[in-house]
Scaffold this motif. Structure first.
Motif, PDB file in Angstrom:
ATOM      1  N   ALA A   1      46.025  37.878  38.787  1.00  0.00           N
ATOM      2  CA  ALA A   1      45.637  38.402  37.473  1.00  0.00           C
ATOM      3  C   ALA A   1      46.596  37.910  36.397  1.00  0.00           C
ATOM      4  O   ALA A   1      46.175  37.542  35.293  1.00  0.00           O
ATOM      5  N   LEU A   2      47.877  37.901  36.701  1.00  0.00           N
ATOM      6  CA  LEU A   2      48.882  37.451  35.733  1.00  0.00           C
ATOM      7  C   LEU A   2      48.745  35.957  35.451  1.00  0.00           C
ATOM      8  O   LEU A   2      48.741  35.525  34.292  1.00  0.00           O
ATOM      9  N   GLU A   3      48.643  35.189  36.504  1.00  0.00           N
ATOM     10  CA  GLU A   3      48.596  33.730  36.347  1.00  0.00           C
ATOM     11  C   GLU A   3      47.263  33.252  35.784  1.00  0.00           C
ATOM     12  O   GLU A   3      47.193  32.196  35.148  1.00  0.00           O
TER      13      GLU A   3
ATOM     14  N   VAL B   1      44.469  39.140  18.996  1.00  0.00           N
ATOM     15  CA  VAL B   1      45.878  39.137  18.599  1.00  0.00           C
ATOM     16  C   VAL B   1      46.504  37.897  19.218  1.00  0.00           C
ATOM     17  O   VAL B   1      46.567  37.763  20.445  1.00  0.00           O
ATOM     18  N   GLU B   2      46.943  36.969  18.387  1.00  0.00           N
ATOM     19  CA  GLU B   2      47.405  35.675  18.868  1.00  0.00           C
ATOM     20  C   GLU B   2      48.486  35.826  19.941  1.00  0.00           C
ATOM     21  O   GLU B   2      49.445  36.576  19.782  1.00  0.00           O
ATOM     22  N   GLY B   3      48.283  35.110  21.043  1.00  0.00           N
ATOM     23  CA  GLY B   3      49.270  35.116  22.113  1.00  0.00           C
ATOM     24  C   GLY B   3      49.057  36.181  23.167  1.00  0.00           C
ATOM     25  O   GLY B   3      49.748  36.181  24.188  1.00  0.00           O
ATOM     26  N   VAL B   4      48.109  37.091  22.964  1.00  0.00           N
ATOM     27  CA  VAL B   4      47.844  38.140  23.949  1.00  0.00           C
ATOM     28  C   VAL B   4      46.740  37.655  24.895  1.00  0.00           C
ATOM     29  O   VAL B   4      45.631  37.337  24.464  1.00  0.00           O
ATOM     30  N   LEU B   5      47.057  37.607  26.179  1.00  0.00           N
ATOM     31  CA  LEU B   5      46.145  37.114  27.203  1.00  0.00           C
ATOM     32  C   LEU B   5      45.734  38.264  28.128  1.00  0.00           C
ATOM     33  O   LEU B   5      46.463  39.241  28.269  1.00  0.00           O
ATOM     34  N   VAL B   6      44.575  38.114  28.770  1.00  0.00           N
ATOM     35  CA  VAL B   6      44.098  39.122  29.720  1.00  0.00           C
ATOM     36  C   VAL B   6      43.602  38.420  30.976  1.00  0.00           C
ATOM     37  O   VAL B   6      42.892  37.406  30.898  1.00  0.00           O
ATOM     38  N   GLY B   7      43.982  38.973  32.135  1.00  0.00           N
ATOM     39  CA  GLY B   7      43.500  38.458  33.411  1.00  0.00           C
ATOM     40  C   GLY B   7      43.044  39.587  34.309  1.00  0.00           C
ATOM     41  O   GLY B   7      43.565  40.708  34.235  1.00  0.00           O
TER      42      GLY B   7
END
Length: 341
Positions: free
Chosen positions: A153-155, A32-38
């Protein structure tokens, strides 16, 4: 067969294909474009097996402070921080952070720091933090999660294929009698004439009997004589993302289907299992919502992607020995439907 497996495989690599819809390029929520995971992982090889997983929609910006969203509690035995405001307003205003039960509140405080850094003038924020109890394998009372772990995790969140299994918030979790963790999957389809992607990410930590494509596979059959000792309940966190233009009411319907999909893999939905789904859309606000009558394929995409994500969370996990010397074994592949090809 060596149960201390290190080279792990996703469901499709083992010949376990769920549904008929095609996956996205990564077969992950990040399709899903723009969805990131850390992820941030804490594993000392002894008593600590825990961490943080962050799902970060890039569409949340200073100009767009909320995305349409909904929460569904299959069983509310849990601590989902920020859920009531999502219910009330139908809006997600922060990344979704997953961690261990007793660390959820420290994670929420750290997420507030992240939100404040992005909005120096803000005086109210709604951090969203979900959890499952990894206390069977990790010394949960030590509450090792710090602000630094959450911010890392966020960054560090990215749009590539997220790591699965014993990583981040899934480092110490178990499900269906086996070692589990983080899993993800996606589906692509056409809805009302437009291309749509649906992605799911799960933190698996619940009881029941592993079921693969309708075939029950109890621990005692897959690992004769070595049934895992594990708690009967615990929880599951499911995050569903889509780029389909949907309103909060429709997203609640997706969230319910995400919880229903747990039944396909054998979930027991026990008394002590906090089973939650969060669904959100990244679609631009100017788009008209998909008609309800056109949602059936989206429902199928949610069910299939969540089911496969749950299987990935188990199949990618490795045997882990944790606090008190307790061990939870990985799913062995040779007894799976298709022979674990």
């Amino acid at each position: 067969m060596d149960k201390q497996l290190t080279a792990r495989a996703r469901a499709r690599d083992l010949g376990v294909v769920i549904g008929t819809l095609p996956t996205g390029p990564l077969n992950a929520i990040t399709d899903v474009e723009g969805v990131l995971v850390g992820h941030t992982t804490i594993d000392d090889g002894a008593d600590l097996h825990t961490g943080v997983t962050a799902i970060v929609p890039r569409q949340l910006t200073a100009e767009r402070r909320g995305l349409p969203a909904a929460v569904y509690a299959g069983n509310g035995y849990g601590k989902l921080v920020g859920s009531t405001q999502i219910d009330e307003l139908g809006v997600l205003e922060s990344p979704v952070v997953l961690t261990a039960t007793l660390s959820a509140f420290r994670a929420a405080d750290a997420l507030v720091t992240h939100l404040m850094d992005g909005d120096p003038e803000g005086i109210s924020f709604n951090p969203v933090v979900g959890e499952t109890n990894d206390g069977f394998l990790s010394d949960i009372r030590r509450r090792p999660i710090t602000e630094r772990h959450v911010l890392e995790a966020l960054e560090g969140a990215s749009g590539g294929l997220p790591a699965e299994g014993c990583v981040g918030a899934g480092t110490g979790t178990t499900a269906l009698g086996f070692k589990a963790g983080i899993g993800t999957s996606s589906r692509q389809l056409v809805v009302d004439g437009a291309p749509v992607t649906v992605g799911a990410l799960v933190q698996s930590n619940f009881g029941g009997v592993l079921t693969v494509r309708g075939i029950p596979m109890p621990v005692e059959e897959l690992i004769p004589g070595e049934a895992n000792e594990e708690p009967a309940g615990n929880s599951c966190m499911i995050v569903v993302a889509t780029d389909a233009p949907l309103d909060a009411r429709q997203l609640a319907r997706l969230a319910r289907r995400a919880i229903f999909a747990m039944g396909r893999v054998g979930a027991s939905y026990s008394h002590g299992s906090g089973d939650y789904a969060i669904a959100f859309t990244t679609a631009p606000p100017r788009l008209t919502a998909v008609p309800d009558a056109a949602l059936n394929p989206v429902f199928a995409a949610v069910m299939d992607s969540v089911e496969e994500a749950l299987l990935n969370s188990l199949f990618m996990a490795t045997t882990t020995t944790g606090v008190g010397g307790r061990t939870c074994h990985a799913v062995p592949y040779d007894r799976l439907p298709g022979g674990g090809a």
